[in-house]
Design a protein around this motif. Structure first.
Motif, short mmCIF file in Angstrom:
data_model
loop_
_atom_site.label_atom_id
_atom_site.label_comp_id
_atom_site.label_asym_id
_atom_site.label_seq_id
_atom_site.Cartn_x
_atom_site.Cartn_y
_atom_site.Cartn_z
N ASN A 1 0.38 -1.48 0.17
CA ASN A 1 -0.47 0.14 0.01
C ASN A 1 0.83 1.39 -0.02
OD1 ASN A 1 -2.25 -0.93 -0.14
ND2 ASN A 1 -3.24 -1.43 1.83
N VAL A 2 1.16 1.22 0.66
CA VAL A 2 2.72 2.51 1.07
C VAL A 2 3.43 2.63 -0.93
CG1 VAL A 2 4.93 3.43 1.86
CG2 VAL A 2 3.45 2.67 3.15
N ARG A 3 3.71 1.95 -1.41
CA ARG A 3 4.08 1.72 -2.41
C ARG A 3 3.37 2.80 -3.36
NH1 ARG A 3 10.20 1.39 -3.79
NH2 ARG A 3 9.53 0.97 -5.58
N PHE A 4 2.04 1.43 -3.41
CA PHE A 4 0.92 2.39 -3.60
C PHE A 4 0.28 4.20 -3.53
CE2 PHE A 4 -3.45 3.21 -4.53
CZ PHE A 4 -3.49 2.69 -5.87
N PHE A 5 0.81 4.09 -2.44
CA PHE A 5 0.19 5.73 -2.46
C PHE A 5 1.45 6.51 -2.65
CE2 PHE A 5 -1.46 3.96 1.64
CZ PHE A 5 -2.99 4.15 0.87
N ILE A 6 2.34 5.67 -2.70
CA ILE A 6 4.26 6.85 -3.36
C ILE A 6 3.98 6.88 -4.55
CG2 ILE A 6 6.67 6.34 -2.96
CD1 ILE A 6 6.96 5.59 -0.26
N ARG A 7 3.58 5.94 -5.53
CA ARG A 7 3.94 6.22 -6.65
C ARG A 7 2.73 6.94 -7.25
NH1 ARG A 7 3.47 0.99 -7.45
NH2 ARG A 7 1.24 0.74 -7.35
N ASN A 8 1.69 6.76 -6.98
CA ASN A 8 0.56 7.55 -7.17
C ASN A 8 1.19 9.24 -6.42
OD1 ASN A 8 -1.53 5.80 -7.83
ND2 ASN A 8 -2.64 5.82 -5.90
N ALA A 9 1.54 9.55 -5.82
CA ALA A 9 1.87 10.48 -5.37
C ALA A 9 3.06 11.65 -6.50
CB ALA A 9 2.67 10.74 -3.91
N LYS A 10 4.12 10.53 -6.71
CA LYS A 10 4.59 10.81 -8.33
C LYS A 10 4.29 11.67 -9.03
CE LYS A 10 7.38 7.69 -7.98
NZ LYS A 10 8.90 6.91 -7.97
N THR A 11 2.81 10.42 -10.01
CA THR A 11 2.24 10.86 -10.65
C THR A 11 1.54 11.94 -10.14
OG1 THR A 11 2.33 8.70 -11.21
CG2 THR A 11 1.30 9.72 -11.82
N ALA A 12 1.26 12.65 -9.58
CA ALA A 12 -0.03 13.34 -9.54
C ALA A 12 0.91 14.78 -9.25
CB ALA A 12 -0.58 13.98 -7.85
N LEU A 13 2.37 14.36 -9.12
CA LEU A 13 3.42 15.31 -9.29
C LEU A 13 4.71 15.81 -10.14
CD1 LEU A 13 4.53 15.60 -5.11
CD2 LEU A 13 3.45 17.20 -6.06
N GLY A 14 4.05 14.59 -11.25
CA GLY A 14 4.41 15.00 -12.50
C GLY A 14 5.92 14.68 -12.70
N VAL A 15 6.42 13.51 -11.52
CA VAL A 15 7.87 13.31 -11.67
C VAL A 15 7.82 12.31 -11.26
CG1 VAL A 15 8.12 15.62 -10.09
CG2 VAL A 15 7.53 13.13 -8.75
N THR A 16 9.76 11.78 -11.11
CA THR A 16 9.81 10.15 -11.63
C THR A 16 10.61 9.54 -10.40
OG1 THR A 16 12.16 10.62 -12.52
CG2 THR A 16 10.27 10.65 -13.74
N SER A 17 10.99 10.40 -9.65
CA SER A 17 12.06 9.54 -8.30
C SER A 17 10.94 10.22 -6.88
CB SER A 17 13.69 10.40 -8.62
OG SER A 17 13.09 11.83 -8.57
N LEU A 18 11.23 9.03 -6.30
CA LEU A 18 10.86 9.90 -4.90
C LEU A 18 11.57 11.75 -4.15
CD1 LEU A 18 8.95 9.73 -2.74
CD2 LEU A 18 11.11 7.91 -1.51
N ALA A 19 12.93 11.37 -4.59
CA ALA A 19 13.26 13.17 -4.14
C ALA A 19 12.63 14.02 -4.46
CB ALA A 19 14.81 12.70 -4.18
N GLN A 20 12.29 13.63 -6.06
CA GLN A 20 11.92 15.00 -6.76
C GLN A 20 10.24 15.20 -5.81
OE1 GLN A 20 11.99 13.11 -10.78
NE2 GLN A 20 12.36 14.91 -11.20
N ALA A 21 9.86 14.02 -5.92
CA ALA A 21 8.43 14.36 -5.39
C ALA A 21 8.14 14.82 -3.75
CB ALA A 21 7.75 13.02 -5.36
N THR A 22 9.42 15.17 -2.69
CA THR A 22 9.44 14.75 -1.09
C THR A 22 9.58 16.36 -1.32
OG1 THR A 22 11.32 13.93 -1.43
CG2 THR A 22 10.11 12.69 -0.09
N ALA A 23 10.69 17.21 -2.41
CA ALA A 23 11.24 18.25 -2.44
C ALA A 23 10.36 19.04 -3.21
CB ALA A 23 12.31 18.18 -3.44
N LEU A 24 9.20 18.53 -4.22
CA LEU A 24 8.58 19.25 -4.80
C LEU A 24 7.66 19.52 -3.79
CD1 LEU A 24 7.38 21.48 -7.51
CD2 LEU A 24 6.93 19.11 -9.16
#
Length: 233
Positions: A203-226
């Motif tokens: 579930n956590v991996r699923f939530f993180i993947r959806n978050a990256k898609t919503a932000l339009g980024v490809t990495s977790l580092a990008q997602a948290t920074a943005l």
């Protein structure tokens, strides 16, 4: 027009709050013979804007993600130097572009000049002066180098001042996605988060993947920074 860019730099150096910035940009826009200004900051799939365009147009532009099809933005990305533009329809123009030009014209946006600059780390910003006249930007004499130098200083000052935008890309994220990003920003792994939130690793991996898609980024580092930069977490 070159002297105008010099004055823009000077006037912006004296602006110390959001209202002063807006006043300078509006007054300078009028002095140059244009009706509207639009400062657009593009990063990944998100944009922020400070503009005097009609509010209805700003809402429509962001909700329909027009930055992905706007010929002015596309031209700025492929040829990052100051240029004049107009909404003149030409033979062979795509239906999508015709429709965009038609909508912009309804709000009195028919021609102008734009000054794009690269702001580092794959980002871009641009300043546009727009008019309801069909060819307001044609024939204006200015140095693309001077225009970029001036706007570069203006952009830097607005970044330092953290001027509040009039419109931002709306990011739709669920609470679980934001929670996972926040824990990631605190240094927690996906397995840590699963234990803390009493859910599964999947579930956590699923939530993180959806978050990256919503932000339009490809990495977790990008997602948290943005997400932090946008004030989401």
């Amino acid at each position: 027009m070159n002297q105008w860019f010099v004055r823009l730099t000077e006037q912006m150096s004296l602006a110390h709050d959001d209202a002063a910035v807006a006043d300078v940009l509006q007054n300078m826009t009028s002095d140059a013979g244009f009706r509207y200004f639009a400062y657009l900051n593009l990063q990944a799939e998100t944009q922020t804007a400070i503009s005097t365009y009609p509010k209805e147009w700003q809402v429509r532009y962001f909700e329909k993600k027009f930055a992905h099809i706007d010929p002015v933005v596309l031209n700025a990305k492929s040829h990052p130097e100051a240029f004049a533009w107009s909404n003149t329809v030409t033979p062979g123009m795509t239906k999508e572009r015709r429709a965009f030009y038609g909508e912009a014209s309804e709000f009195g946006i028919r021609s102008g000049i734009s000054v794009p600059i690269k702001t580092g780390f794959g980002r871009m910003a641009m300043l546009t002066l727009a008019s309801d006249e069909p060819n307001a930007g044609e024939g204006l004499d200015f140095s693309p180098v001077m225009a970029a130098a001036s706007f570069g200083q203006v952009h830097s000052r607005m970044e330092v001042m953290r001027v509040r935008p009039t419109r931002v890309t709306r990011i739709r994220m669920k609470a679980n996605e934001l929670t996972c990003l926040r824990w990631c920003s605190e240094g927690k792994t996906a397995r840590d988060i699963a234990d803390i939130e009493n859910t599964t690793y999947g579930n956590v991996r699923f939530f993180i993947r959806n978050a990256k898609t919503a932000l339009g980024v490809t990495s977790l580092a990008q997602a948290t920074a943005l997400a932090k930069e946008l004030g989401l977490i």
